[in-house]
Design an enzyme around this catalytic site. Structure first.
Site, PDB file in Angstrom:
ATOM      1  N   ARG A  61     -25.029  15.456   3.733  1.00 33.99           N
ATOM      2  CA  ARG A  61     -26.079  15.526   2.712  1.00 33.99           C
ATOM      3  C   ARG A  61     -25.950  16.782   1.868  1.00 33.99           C
ATOM      4  O   ARG A  61     -26.361  16.806   0.700  1.00 33.99           O
ATOM      5  CB  ARG A  61     -27.471  15.441   3.360  1.00 33.99           C
ATOM      6  CG  ARG A  61     -28.617  15.420   2.347  1.00 33.99           C
ATOM      7  CD  ARG A  61     -29.871  14.772   2.927  1.00 33.99           C
ATOM      8  NE  ARG A  61     -30.294  15.405   4.166  1.00 33.99           N
ATOM      9  CZ  ARG A  61     -31.094  16.469   4.229  1.00 33.99           C
ATOM     10  NH1 ARG A  61     -31.532  17.041   3.122  1.00 33.99           N
ATOM     11  NH2 ARG A  61     -31.445  16.960   5.388  1.00 33.99           N
ATOM     12  N   TYR A 114     -31.934   4.304 -21.916  1.00 33.41           N
ATOM     13  CA  TYR A 114     -31.817   3.366 -20.801  1.00 33.41           C
ATOM     14  C   TYR A 114     -33.215   3.146 -20.210  1.00 33.41           C
ATOM     15  O   TYR A 114     -33.986   4.095 -20.034  1.00 33.41           O
ATOM     16  CB  TYR A 114     -30.861   3.953 -19.765  1.00 33.41           C
ATOM     17  CG  TYR A 114     -30.852   3.237 -18.445  1.00 33.41           C
ATOM     18  CD1 TYR A 114     -30.512   1.893 -18.352  1.00 33.41           C
ATOM     19  CD2 TYR A 114     -31.186   3.914 -17.283  1.00 33.41           C
ATOM     20  CE1 TYR A 114     -30.508   1.245 -17.128  1.00 33.41           C
ATOM     21  CE2 TYR A 114     -31.178   3.272 -16.048  1.00 33.41           C
ATOM     22  CZ  TYR A 114     -30.839   1.934 -15.984  1.00 33.41           C
ATOM     23  OH  TYR A 114     -30.842   1.302 -14.771  1.00 33.41           O
ATOM     24  N   ASP A 186     -26.923  12.321 -21.442  1.00 40.23           N
ATOM     25  CA  ASP A 186     -26.292  11.241 -20.680  1.00 40.23           C
ATOM     26  C   ASP A 186     -25.031  10.817 -21.434  1.00 40.23           C
ATOM     27  O   ASP A 186     -25.113  10.308 -22.556  1.00 40.23           O
ATOM     28  CB  ASP A 186     -27.269  10.067 -20.539  1.00 40.23           C
ATOM     29  CG  ASP A 186     -26.734   8.975 -19.615  1.00 40.23           C
ATOM     30  OD1 ASP A 186     -25.508   8.761 -19.592  1.00 40.23           O
ATOM     31  OD2 ASP A 186     -27.543   8.327 -18.929  1.00 40.23           O
ATOM     32  N   LYS A 211     -20.669   3.133 -13.808  1.00 37.13           N
ATOM     33  CA  LYS A 211     -20.111   2.455 -14.975  1.00 37.13           C
ATOM     34  C   LYS A 211     -18.630   2.801 -15.165  1.00 37.13           C
ATOM     35  O   LYS A 211     -17.822   2.525 -14.293  1.00 37.13           O
ATOM     36  CB  LYS A 211     -20.954   2.802 -16.203  1.00 37.13           C
ATOM     37  CG  LYS A 211     -22.468   2.651 -16.014  1.00 37.13           C
ATOM     38  CD  LYS A 211     -22.902   1.261 -15.591  1.00 37.13           C
ATOM     39  CE  LYS A 211     -24.397   1.021 -15.700  1.00 37.13           C
ATOM     40  NZ  LYS A 211     -25.249   1.840 -14.839  1.00 37.13           N
TER      41      LYS A 211
END
Length: 401
Positions: A61, A114, A186, A211
């Site tokens: 983590r 988005y 972004d 993506k």
């Protein structure tokens, strides 16, 4: 950026980049460190890691060799100095914004984003006392008027999803920095192959690595990159670790594999998209085409200035009503109807009936969409086959099929 490999050009860095972990035993492909926990030989070793005197590992983590390699490689490709991986693009976006904003702060965001990013800013942040101002950031000359002492972040995508708005990164960054605000961008649509926002003044770049960075539709992931190493450490340990949006090592390894062909894929995506956009422009049933590579497109000149290519995403409006748009997408055979993008397959998304189905006509209009707007993520098939598929679907509208 990695000083050992930054002399290499982009395509070489996607393959070589940073060297794998010292225990990789000279494997050509880096191993997957599929472990939650790392052991120590001595208490002193543990102390050094816990106090950051050592760069060894404790728990995935916080750090993992496979995740670290991916962070270093994407950071290099973005011309950044450090990065943090996340379990999704939204984990990256939400963690970055929360790390830069406090209660009573304000964020300025582009009006078209988005969907999940838009709802996070519009609906989630206000629950914690953070207000949002949505504006058309393509009109950068009016941006100064939006600032007050509470504004701490400016956030946008360029090209934007799904209308492909092109925002002048350098101009926005100069204005925001004058007001002591951070700029978060972004860069999912463009990828670092076509655009490097940090070089134009952005403070943080985020990606849905799901993506194009991965490119094969088999991973959900996000990443944030910056030139501020202290900030990235803060983001990793105070937000990614505490909120728990950790990427798993196998998915990181899949993205590392996908990155090796990023340059090749983006060239082909770009070439195919240009041909498809030109085809759509000539069709009588197509009212308007949104693609940064078209000279007629509003943002063409800015895109040419800050991008080395125009990407794979096209928007267009079919002449007529929503029914015509539905007929078009339902008559496609090769292209697939789906909400994602960045895969080898050509994917078509119909916002008014899918991602934005709950918006009124007026709400769609405010964010630059109509009920006949269609988004195409142009894939890697032969361009003639993609165009023939679209041609058949358009002809089916007139034939009443």
């Amino acid at each position: 950026m990695n000083t050992k490999t930054d002399k290499y050009k982009f395509q070489t860095r996607t393959i070589h980049g940073e060297k794998p972990h010292k225990n990789s035993k000279n494997a050509l492909n880096p191993p997957i460190y599929q472990t939650s926990t790392f052991t120590f030989d001595t208490i002193d070793d543990a102390r050094k890691v816990m106090s950051f005197e050592s760069s060894d590992y404790v728990y995935t983590r916080g750090n993992n060799p496979t995740l670290r390699l991916l962070e270093q490689r994407v950071s290099s490709l973005e011309d950044g100095k450090a990065a943090v991986t996340f379990s999704s693009g939204m984990a990256a976006i939400s963690s970055v914004l929360l790390s830069l904003l406090n209660s009573k702060d304000k964020i300025i965001a582009h009006q078209t984003l988005y969907g999940s990013a838009h709802s996070f800013i519009k609906s989630f942040l206000p629950k914690y006392g953070i207000s949002a101002v949505f504006a058309d950031l393509t009109q950068e000359n009016t941006l100064d008027n939006l600032f007050d002492e509470d504004v701490k972040v400016v956030y946008f995508e360029t090209p934007s999803n799904p209308t492909l708005d092109i925002i002048d990164i350098e101009k926005i960054a100069k204005i925001a920095h004058k007001h002591n605000c951070k700029v978060v961008i972004d860069n999912t649509f463009a990828t670092p192959f076509f655009q490097k926002p940090l070089n134009f003044g952005a403070d943080v770049v985020v990606h849905s690595a799901t993506k194009f960075l991965n490119g094969h539709g088999d991973v959900i992931a996000g990443i944030a990159v910056s030139n501020d190493v202290d900030y990235i450490n803060y983001l990793k340990f105070e937000y990614m670790c505490e909120l728990g949006g950790v990427l798993n090592p196998f998915d990181a390894w899949l993205i590392l594999r996908g990155l090796k062909t990023l340059a090749l894929r983006m060239r082909e995506h770009n070439k195919n998209a240009g041909l498809v956009a030109e085809f759509l422009q000539k069709q009588s049933l197509v009212k308007k085409v949104y693609y940064p590579g078209l000279k007629s497109f509003k943002g063409y000149e800015i895109a040419k200035k800050q991008m080395s290519g125009f990407g794979a995403i096209i928007g267009f409006e079919i002449d007529g009503d929503k029914n015509n748009a539905e007929k078009f997408v339902e008559n496609l055979k090769l292209a697939k109807l789906a909400v994602s993008l960045g895969d080898s397959e050509t994917l078509v998304e119909f916002p008014a009936a899918m991602t934005h189905f709950n918006l009124t006509d007026n709400e769609l209009h405010k964010i630059g969409l109509s009920k006949s707007f269609i988004r195409i993520a142009v894939g890697l098939e032969d361009a003639d086959d993609i165009i023939n598929d679209f041609d058949r679907a358009l002809k089916a509208i007139n034939s009443g099929q």
